[in-house]
Design a protein around this motif. Structure first.
Motif, PDB file in Angstrom:
ATOM      1  N   SER A 238       0.953  -1.305   0.144  1.00 20.85           N
ATOM      2  CA  SER A 238      -0.055  -0.035   0.152  1.00 20.85           C
ATOM      3  C   SER A 238       0.922   1.139   0.052  1.00 20.85           C
ATOM      4  O   SER A 238       0.481   2.352  -0.771  1.00 20.85           O
ATOM      5  N   VAL A 239       1.791   1.182   0.588  1.00 24.10           N
ATOM      6  CA  VAL A 239       2.791   2.282   0.967  1.00 24.10           C
ATOM      7  C   VAL A 239       3.574   2.668  -0.367  1.00 24.10           C
ATOM      8  O   VAL A 239       3.514   3.777  -0.980  1.00 24.10           O
ATOM      9  N   LEU A 240       3.926   1.386  -1.194  1.00 17.71           N
ATOM     10  CA  LEU A 240       4.470   1.648  -2.659  1.00 17.71           C
ATOM     11  C   LEU A 240       3.573   2.305  -3.174  1.00 17.71           C
ATOM     12  O   LEU A 240       4.046   3.391  -3.932  1.00 17.71           O
ATOM     13  N   MET A 241       2.437   1.999  -3.651  1.00 21.59           N
ATOM     14  CA  MET A 241       1.405   2.643  -4.232  1.00 21.59           C
ATOM     15  C   MET A 241       1.014   4.266  -3.808  1.00 21.59           C
ATOM     16  O   MET A 241       0.806   4.928  -4.623  1.00 21.59           O
ATOM     17  N   VAL A 242       1.228   4.389  -2.687  1.00 20.54           N
ATOM     18  CA  VAL A 242       0.961   5.637  -2.222  1.00 20.54           C
ATOM     19  C   VAL A 242       2.104   6.669  -2.674  1.00 20.54           C
ATOM     20  O   VAL A 242       1.748   7.689  -3.292  1.00 20.54           O
ATOM     21  N   ILE A 243       3.228   6.144  -2.632  1.00 21.00           N
ATOM     22  CA  ILE A 243       4.419   6.933  -3.198  1.00 21.00           C
ATOM     23  C   ILE A 243       4.048   7.027  -4.786  1.00 21.00           C
ATOM     24  O   ILE A 243       4.381   7.917  -5.308  1.00 21.00           O
ATOM     25  N   GLY A 244       3.793   5.938  -5.495  1.00 23.70           N
ATOM     26  CA  GLY A 244       3.415   6.148  -6.874  1.00 23.70           C
ATOM     27  C   GLY A 244       2.557   7.085  -7.496  1.00 23.70           C
ATOM     28  O   GLY A 244       2.523   7.798  -8.248  1.00 23.70           O
ATOM     29  N   VAL A 245       1.193   7.156  -6.569  1.00 26.77           N
ATOM     30  CA  VAL A 245       0.122   7.927  -6.930  1.00 26.77           C
ATOM     31  C   VAL A 245       0.574   9.212  -6.684  1.00 26.77           C
ATOM     32  O   VAL A 245       0.177  10.437  -7.206  1.00 26.77           O
ATOM     33  N   SER A 246       1.463   9.617  -5.604  1.00 19.65           N
ATOM     34  CA  SER A 246       1.794  10.861  -5.134  1.00 19.65           C
ATOM     35  C   SER A 246       2.726  11.560  -6.113  1.00 19.65           C
ATOM     36  O   SER A 246       2.655  12.686  -6.475  1.00 19.65           O
ATOM     37  N   ILE A 247       3.673  10.814  -6.687  1.00 16.75           N
ATOM     38  CA  ILE A 247       4.572  11.170  -7.674  1.00 16.75           C
ATOM     39  C   ILE A 247       3.985  11.438  -9.135  1.00 16.75           C
ATOM     40  O   ILE A 247       3.998  12.332  -9.809  1.00 16.75           O
ATOM     41  N   TYR A 248       3.035  10.425  -9.599  1.00 16.09           N
ATOM     42  CA  TYR A 248       2.420  10.341 -10.622  1.00 16.09           C
ATOM     43  C   TYR A 248       0.813  10.279 -10.550  1.00 16.09           C
ATOM     44  O   TYR A 248       0.322   9.154 -10.750  1.00 16.09           O
ATOM     45  N   PRO A 249       0.040  11.493 -10.139  1.00 14.37           N
ATOM     46  CA  PRO A 249      -1.267  11.257 -10.045  1.00 14.37           C
ATOM     47  C   PRO A 249      -2.107  10.633 -11.279  1.00 14.37           C
ATOM     48  O   PRO A 249      -1.864  10.900 -12.283  1.00 14.37           O
ATOM     49  N   PRO A 250      -2.976   9.727 -11.285  1.00  4.46           N
ATOM     50  CA  PRO A 250      -3.540   8.800 -12.147  1.00  4.46           C
ATOM     51  C   PRO A 250      -4.922   9.540 -12.399  1.00  4.46           C
ATOM     52  O   PRO A 250      -5.284   9.049 -13.723  1.00  4.46           O
ATOM     53  N   ALA A 251      -5.314  10.593 -12.121  1.00  7.29           N
ATOM     54  CA  ALA A 251      -6.465  11.187 -12.686  1.00  7.29           C
ATOM     55  C   ALA A 251      -6.376  12.689 -12.930  1.00  7.29           C
ATOM     56  O   ALA A 251      -7.164  13.418 -12.825  1.00  7.29           O
ATOM     57  N   THR A 252      -5.113  13.087 -13.166  1.00 10.29           N
ATOM     58  CA  THR A 252      -4.789  14.573 -13.611  1.00 10.29           C
ATOM     59  C   THR A 252      -5.590  15.125 -14.783  1.00 10.29           C
ATOM     60  O   THR A 252      -5.760  14.581 -15.673  1.00 10.29           O
ATOM     61  N   GLY A 253      -6.237  16.126 -14.362  1.00 12.73           N
ATOM     62  CA  GLY A 253      -6.825  16.860 -15.840  1.00 12.73           C
ATOM     63  C   GLY A 253      -8.413  16.445 -15.820  1.00 12.73           C
ATOM     64  O   GLY A 253      -9.091  16.978 -16.825  1.00 12.73           O
ATOM     65  N   VAL A 254      -8.944  15.568 -14.858  1.00  9.08           N
ATOM     66  CA  VAL A 254     -10.209  15.144 -15.381  1.00  9.08           C
ATOM     67  C   VAL A 254     -11.149  15.430 -14.032  1.00  9.08           C
ATOM     68  O   VAL A 254     -10.618  15.456 -12.636  1.00  9.08           O
ATOM     69  N   HIS A 255     -12.302  16.038 -14.267  1.00 11.52           N
ATOM     70  CA  HIS A 255     -13.096  16.623 -13.130  1.00 11.52           C
ATOM     71  C   HIS A 255     -14.499  16.306 -13.298  1.00 11.52           C
ATOM     72  O   HIS A 255     -15.178  16.384 -14.622  1.00 11.52           O
ATOM     73  N   ILE A 256     -15.216  15.602 -12.391  1.00 11.72           N
ATOM     74  CA  ILE A 256     -16.572  15.239 -12.620  1.00 11.72           C
ATOM     75  C   ILE A 256     -17.450  15.771 -11.531  1.00 11.72           C
ATOM     76  O   ILE A 256     -16.903  15.617 -10.417  1.00 11.72           O
ATOM     77  N   GLU A 257     -18.680  16.098 -11.992  1.00 11.82           N
ATOM     78  CA  GLU A 257     -19.442  16.848 -11.100  1.00 11.82           C
ATOM     79  C   GLU A 257     -20.751  15.906 -10.877  1.00 11.82           C
ATOM     80  O   GLU A 257     -21.483  15.708 -11.763  1.00 11.82           O
ATOM     81  N   LEU A 258     -20.902  15.421  -9.580  1.00 13.82           N
ATOM     82  CA  LEU A 258     -21.943  14.401  -9.226  1.00 13.82           C
ATOM     83  C   LEU A 258     -22.765  15.181  -8.231  1.00 13.82           C
ATOM     84  O   LEU A 258     -22.277  15.947  -7.562  1.00 13.82           O
ATOM     85  N   GLN A 259     -24.140  14.823  -8.204  1.00 12.87           N
ATOM     86  CA  GLN A 259     -25.049  15.745  -7.137  1.00 12.87           C
ATOM     87  C   GLN A 259     -24.534  15.586  -5.999  1.00 12.87           C
ATOM     88  O   GLN A 259     -24.749  16.513  -4.978  1.00 12.87           O
ATOM     89  N   SER A 260     -24.096  14.438  -5.370  1.00  5.61           N
ATOM     90  CA  SER A 260     -23.842  14.016  -4.179  1.00  5.61           C
ATOM     91  C   SER A 260     -22.295  14.162  -3.559  1.00  5.61           C
ATOM     92  O   SER A 260     -21.986  13.998  -2.680  1.00  5.61           O
TER      93      SER A 260
END
Length: 417
Positions: A99-121
């Protein structure tokens, strides 16, 4: 002869991955419909809502009966207790490392950069930071509150207590234990019935998501996979080499890699940790792991030890944080993500349909809108083969570490490499 063998291999492949391929196909068809229909694809959303509602309806009884029956079926004994204690410690440590390995990975290379979704809740999303929120996550102040998907951890804790109480009563609790087992089997069958509708539901939902929120979402999946696959391969070779070294130093490393390839390939080919148990046991025996250790840890590990799933869980959490423009940083947020990933890769993975249930747990604990479920379920489908390989291989090396803990530093003495 060769033709029959080839046909048999093809049949085995489709038996193992046929449903996964069907889900991927349905999601691709849905995405294509979304691009074609654009905003009109929202008309298909009710078909996806039916799938979600069916899953959420079955969620509470599924979790309760599965966990309670598993705990109630546990036996006792001093040696058993030592093995289980070592097993749980090793499972938690390796799951945390993944889990910590992936935390480091997503901190360096965010997987959803540039995507924004608006949902009601989406405005109700919470990050577990305070002690009060943690108390609410693990407990409920009334019985009827436990019977809700909003209190998943409280439900899990209560299920464990019921299982322990049933087991402690021995013969007096036998009838209730049989009921829990039967009810767990029934709920497993219910989930299997619901999953027949999954291709339709996911197709409809991805048509809606792609049509309303655009194809940028699909690009984020490619970004997420370009992070998950390299990190998983790195963990497979580097992480397991380190674990094998801790178990038996150089001899442990050589023995592990000499025997682990058949189980690893079996897991990759079948997509099932359970199907790998026979070859995993054989590999553990050849590595010198005592049978009472390997024959307990490997079968249990096939259902409750999932390093690959821990890697995927952190990726899913970070993916949703990125989509909803939330800050995935800070000790509280990151530690919470590791804890939830560990829970998803251990307790939840032992439940039928555990991958889906783990995703529901992520949504429930953070307060993400229910519409976020199909978004991360696609990640689960895409990462399944390498995740299963890591899951199954991890069970083997963990049995070696447990043998080192219980047998001392010379446990491998006399083993013929």
């Amino acid at each position: 002869m060769d033709g029959r063998l080839k046909g048999k291999k093809t049949s085995t492949f489709f038996k193992s991955y046929g449903f996964t391929l069907l889900l991927i196909l349905s999601i691709l068809v849905g995405s294509g419909l979304g691009i074609l229909l654009k905003k009109d694809a929202a008309l298909l959303k009710p078909l996806g809502d039916i799938f979600l509602n069916l899953l959420f309806t079955a969620l509470v009884p599924l979790v309760f009966f599965s966990i309670a029956s598993a705990v109630a079926g546990m036996s006792n004994g001093r040696r058993l207790g030592k093995i289980l204690s070592a097993m749980l410690a090793v499972f938690i440590l390796t799951g945390t490392a993944a889990s910590v390995l992936m935390v480091i990975g997503v901190s360096i290379y965010p997987p959803a950069t540039g995507v924004h979704i608006e949902l009601q809740s989406a405005g109700d999303i919470q990050q577990l930071k305070t002690s009060e929120q943690i108390v609410k996550a693990f407990t409920a102040n009334d019985f009827n509150e436990i019977l809700s998907k909003k209190n998943m951890l409280a439900l899990i804790l209560f299920s464990i207590l019921v299982g322990l109480a049933t087991s402690s009563l021995k013969e007096r609790g036998r009838a209730f234990a049989d009921f829990l087992t039967s009810a767990s089997d029934v709920m497993m069958k219910v989930i299997s019935f619901i999953m027949y509708y999954a291709p339709v539901g996911l197709c409809a939902y991805f048509a809606y998501l792609t049509g309303v929120f655009g194809p940028d979402l699909l690009g984020s999946y490619f970004r997420a996979m370009s992070l998950y696959y390299p990190l998983t391969i790195f963990y497979f070779f580097t992480g397991f080499t380190i674990y094998a070294y801790l178990a038996g130093k150089g001899r442990g490393v050589r023995t592990f890699w000499k025997n682990i390839i058949p189980p690893a390939l079996t897991a990759l080919a079948t997509g099932s940790s359970v199907a790998t148990i026979p070859s995993n046991l054989e590999a553990a025996n050849r590595s010198g792991v005592p049978k009472d250790i390997s024959e307990l840890i490997i079968p249990i590990g096939a259902t409750i030890h999932m390093d690959g799933s821990c890697l995927a869980a952190v990726l899913k959490i970070a993916f949703l944080f990125g989509i909803f423009q939330m800050d995935f940083s800070g000790p509280g947020t990151l530690l919470t993500a590791v804890g939830i990933a560990l829970l998803s890769g251990t307790v939840m993975s032992g439940i039928p349909g555990g991958g889906f249930i783990g995703e529901l747990l992520i949504i429930s604990l953070y307060g993400f809108p229910l519409e976020a479920f199909p978004i991360i379920s696609m990640i689960g489908v895409l990462v399944d083969p390498p995740a299963t390989m890591v899951n199954a291989t991890g069970d083997n090396v963990c049995s070696m570490i447990a043998a080192r803990i219980l047998g001392g530093k010379n446990w491998m003495k006399g083993i013929d490499i």
